[in-house]
Design a protein around this motif. Structure first.
Motif, PDB file in Angstrom:
ATOM      1  N   UNK A 261       0.820  -1.208   0.000  1.00 21.48           N
ATOM      2  CA  UNK A 261       0.000   0.000   0.000  1.00 21.48           C
ATOM      3  C   UNK A 261       0.853   1.256   0.000  1.00 21.48           C
ATOM      4  N   UNK A 262       2.169   1.087  -0.279  1.00 24.19           N
ATOM      5  CA  UNK A 262       3.118   2.199  -0.253  1.00 24.19           C
ATOM      6  C   UNK A 262       3.668   2.497  -1.637  1.00 24.19           C
ATOM      7  N   UNK A 263       3.726   3.758  -1.980  1.00 19.10           N
ATOM      8  CA  UNK A 263       4.298   4.187  -3.260  1.00 19.10           C
ATOM      9  C   UNK A 263       5.824   4.067  -3.177  1.00 19.10           C
ATOM     10  N   UNK A 264       6.451   3.557  -4.255  1.00 23.58           N
ATOM     11  CA  UNK A 264       7.902   3.334  -4.308  1.00 23.58           C
ATOM     12  C   UNK A 264       8.362   2.568  -3.064  1.00 23.58           C
ATOM     13  N   UNK A 265       7.735   1.434  -2.845  1.00 28.27           N
ATOM     14  CA  UNK A 265       7.945   0.666  -1.619  1.00 28.27           C
ATOM     15  C   UNK A 265       9.362   0.121  -1.486  1.00 28.27           C
ATOM     16  N   UNK A 266      10.049  -0.149  -2.579  1.00 29.90           N
ATOM     17  CA  UNK A 266      11.391  -0.717  -2.488  1.00 29.90           C
ATOM     18  C   UNK A 266      12.370   0.235  -1.806  1.00 29.90           C
ATOM     19  N   UNK A 267      12.030   1.508  -1.784  1.00 31.95           N
ATOM     20  CA  UNK A 267      12.873   2.505  -1.113  1.00 31.95           C
ATOM     21  C   UNK A 267      12.190   3.071   0.136  1.00 31.95           C
ATOM     22  N   UNK A 268      10.914   3.373   0.015  1.00 30.28           N
ATOM     23  CA  UNK A 268      10.206   4.031   1.121  1.00 30.28           C
ATOM     24  C   UNK A 268       9.952   3.117   2.318  1.00 30.28           C
ATOM     25  N   UNK A 269       9.770   1.817   2.076  1.00 32.47           N
ATOM     26  CA  UNK A 269       9.554   0.898   3.200  1.00 32.47           C
ATOM     27  C   UNK A 269      10.816   0.772   4.074  1.00 32.47           C
ATOM     28  N   UNK A 270      11.989   0.480   3.502  1.00 27.53           N
ATOM     29  CA  UNK A 270      13.191   0.408   4.362  1.00 27.53           C
ATOM     30  C   UNK A 270      13.530   1.745   5.021  1.00 27.53           C
ATOM     31  N   UNK A 271      13.337   2.835   4.290  1.00 27.88           N
ATOM     32  CA  UNK A 271      13.588   4.143   4.905  1.00 27.88           C
ATOM     33  C   UNK A 271      12.626   4.381   6.070  1.00 27.88           C
ATOM     34  N   UNK A 272      11.371   3.960   5.898  1.00 31.20           N
ATOM     35  CA  UNK A 272      10.396   4.118   6.974  1.00 31.20           C
ATOM     36  C   UNK A 272      10.813   3.387   8.223  1.00 31.20           C
ATOM     37  N   UNK A 273      11.350   2.167   8.067  1.00 29.38           N
ATOM     38  CA  UNK A 273      11.798   1.367   9.210  1.00 29.38           C
ATOM     39  C   UNK A 273      12.933   2.058   9.953  1.00 29.38           C
ATOM     40  N   UNK A 274      13.980   2.423   9.222  1.00 31.22           N
ATOM     41  CA  UNK A 274      15.182   2.989   9.854  1.00 31.22           C
ATOM     42  C   UNK A 274      14.907   4.365  10.449  1.00 31.22           C
ATOM     43  N   UNK A 275      14.171   5.196   9.737  1.00 27.10           N
ATOM     44  CA  UNK A 275      13.866   6.530  10.250  1.00 27.10           C
ATOM     45  C   UNK A 275      13.007   6.448  11.517  1.00 27.10           C
ATOM     46  N   UNK A 276      12.044   5.540  11.519  1.00 24.56           N
ATOM     47  CA  UNK A 276      11.175   5.399  12.693  1.00 24.56           C
ATOM     48  C   UNK A 276      11.999   5.018  13.923  1.00 24.56           C
ATOM     49  N   UNK A 277      12.945   4.108  13.766  1.00 26.88           N
ATOM     50  CA  UNK A 277      13.793   3.693  14.891  1.00 26.88           C
ATOM     51  C   UNK A 277      14.702   4.835  15.323  1.00 26.88           C
ATOM     52  N   UNK A 278      15.346   5.484  14.358  1.00 18.25           N
ATOM     53  CA  UNK A 278      16.289   6.549  14.687  1.00 18.25           C
ATOM     54  C   UNK A 278      15.641   7.723  15.391  1.00 18.25           C
ATOM     55  N   UNK A 279      14.537   8.214  14.854  1.00 11.77           N
ATOM     56  CA  UNK A 279      13.847   9.347  15.474  1.00 11.77           C
ATOM     57  C   UNK A 279      13.272   8.968  16.839  1.00 11.77           C
ATOM     58  N   UNK A 280      12.791   7.737  16.959  1.00 15.15           N
ATOM     59  CA  UNK A 280      12.249   7.283  18.242  1.00 15.15           C
ATOM     60  C   UNK A 280      13.348   7.180  19.291  1.00 15.15           C
ATOM     61  N   UNK A 281      14.532   6.741  18.874  1.00 10.74           N
ATOM     62  CA  UNK A 281      15.647   6.616  19.814  1.00 10.74           C
ATOM     63  C   UNK A 281      16.038   7.974  20.394  1.00 10.74           C
TER      64      UNK A 281
END
Length: 512
Positions: A261-281
């Motif tokens: 359900x994500x546009x350009x998922x091959x890039x946006x999905x991994x970026x979403x994972x790493x950014x979510x962890x980094x900003x949350x940390x």
């Protein structure tokens, strides 16, 4: 080695880096028709994981566990250490998400990465991810119910009880299921709002804790150690305290599950994972420090029914504490909703490949909303089953948290482990770690093993019927059922992720 015709990838070389394909073409190359609407952009994908991690919900719901198991020293420095370890896991998962951007996520990639017995690897990964996600929804909504009762008790003459907590949890699960059923577009909007709710809420809480109290703890208080777990071993108690951070950092596979359900998922999905962890940390560390230095009466606060609520009351007074409780409760409700949304997509994908009882029912999609509505209600009912022991158990929350963390992190670890075994045979996607892939993956797997052992151990003493950590039993029941079912029939009928045909064939099956 994964078949390039199924993954839609070519081998990575120094001169020809992988290129992101069209989203539908990528999905068709993996053998699936498009059934879900791509309404999530980069920020939306990041928002789902950031909301599920939800530092406000995670820290406030488990802060008392950290106060008992190690105190400020573990709460602050444990947060830093565990956050780094989780970032390794997220980076390793992101690389896999880029190669296999499907709703099946972890169980799909496990089946594709396995050299042999792909069906078994996929089967167990899927069931671990299922029970972990169900427990995540259950634990979050249970925590919300606890804080809702704290708020009610401040307002009126009300006494929280275990049974009332379970009943309120059931009501929250019902609301989340209804939202996922009838207002799917609104859910995407709510996920965007939740990010700003978390950011603004964090600022309000931190500024209040820094500016309102007449005094704070001294600078060296971060090194203060405390052990009120009942266990005599300081090391054991401190290890239990690490569970606060580990519990907070769960569910970031949500970005992976929302790939279809994500546009350009091959890039946006991994970026979403790493950014979510980094900003949350980073933001979580700020909140953790603010809470720790606002502690006034350690003994009284750690022994209270809700330690972080008591810290707020002692530091800020009742009026401002009520307002902050609204922020906390809102964060938990946002988190529970996002958890259920992610869980539903996993159930949809797992059922699509025939791996659940009644699979045909659970992967059916509503013609009106283009979402798997029946899977929503399975997710809600399964979460309710996990919180029912809270009717009599004082350790129900920590047990459900344990099921959540162990189930999810084992399901994270299996595809990472299988990717390590492939070495250079792994078909990377556009987002990859290059030469750092192997060391990052090794660290990720080692930490997953370590943290999972901790969550299976006793967390309260003396061990009685009401303090027993039933997480090992809950996980064992699921694994025993999965194993019996596997050897009885599934090993003959389930061989891993199903391909519905070649790219042109599945393209003709697109429903949206």
């Amino acid at each position: 080695m994964p078949d390039p015709t199924l993954t839609g990838r070519t081998r990575r070389t120094e001169h020809a880096p992988p290129v992101a394909l069209d989203d539908d073409a990528t999905l068709h190359a993996m053998g699936y028709p498009r059934k879900l609407t791509r309404r999530f952009r980069a920020f939306d994908n990041f928002a789902i994981s950031f909301t599920i991690i939800n530092i406000i919900s995670g820290i406030f719901s488990a802060f008392g566990m950290g106060m008992a198991g190690g105190g400020p020293r573990i709460l602050i420095f444990g947060w830093i250490g565990v956050s780094v370890m989780v970032l390794f896991i997220g980076a390793a998962m992101g690389e896999i998400a880029s190669a296999y951007p499907t709703s099946g996520a972890l169980y799909f990639s496990a089946g594709k990465l396995a050299r042999r017995h792909s069906g078994a690897w996929s089967w167990y990964t899927g069931w671990l991810n299922f029970i972990g996600q169900v427990a995540g929804t259950a634990a979050t909504d249970y925590a919300a119910a606890t804080f809702i009762q704290s708020y009610i008790a401040m307002q009126w003459d009300y006494t929280p009880t275990l049974r009332k907590t379970v009943l309120i949890t059931a009501a929250v699960l019902l609301v989340h299921a209804l939202l996922n059923t009838y207002t799917v577009r609104l859910v995407a909007v709510i996920n965007r709002i939740s990010v700003w709710w978390l950011i603004v809420g964090l600022l309000v809480i931190v500024i209040s804790l820094v500016s309102v109290p007449s005094h704070h703890q001294h600078a060296g208080y971060a090194f203060h150690y405390a052990n009120t777990t009942g266990f005599h071993s300081a090391v054991y108690a401190g290890l239990l305290g690490l569970l606060v951070t580990s519990w907070t950092f769960t569910g970031f596979d949500g970005s992976f599950h929302m790939s279809e359900e994500t546009v350009q998922a091959t890039v946006n999905a991994p970026k979403g994972i790493v950014r979510a962890i980094g900003y949350s940390a980073l933001t979580g560390l700020i909140l953790m420090v603010a809470l720790v230095y606002s502690i006034r009466d350690y003994a009284a606060e750690v022994s209270s029914a809700a330690p972080p609520v008591q810290i707020l009351l002692d530091a800020l007074g009742q009026g401002l504490s009520k307002a902050i409780l609204v922020i906390i409760i809102g964060s938990m409700l946002f988190c529970g909703l996002a958890n259920m949304t992610s869980n539903t997509r996993m159930i949809f994908a797992f059922s699509r490949d025939g791996a659940m009882p009644g699979s045909r029912l659970w992967h059916s999609v509503s013609p009106r909303t283009r979402t798997p509505v029946k899977a929503v209600w399975l997710a809600a009912a399964s979460s309710l089953v996990l919180v029912l022991p809270g009717w009599w158990s004082h350790t129900a929350f920590s047990a459900v948290v344990s099921v959540n963390v162990v189930g999810l992190f084992l399901s994270y670890g299996i595809p990472i482990f299988l990717r390590l075994r492939l070495k250079d045979e792994f078909q990377a996607g556009p987002w990859h770690l290059g030469r750092w892939s192997r060391p990052v993956g090794v660290v990720a797997v080692l930490w997953i093993i370590t943290s999972n052992v901790l969550f299976m151990l006793p967390q309260a003493t003396p061990i009685t019927a009401s303090t027993f950590n039933y997480a090992p039993i809950a996980l064992a029941v699921v694994l025993v059922i999965a194993t019996l079912w596997w050897f009885a029939t599934a090993r003959k009928s389930f061989h891993g992720p199903v391909s519905y045909g070649g790219p042109d064939e599945v393209a003709a099956m697109d429903l949206v």
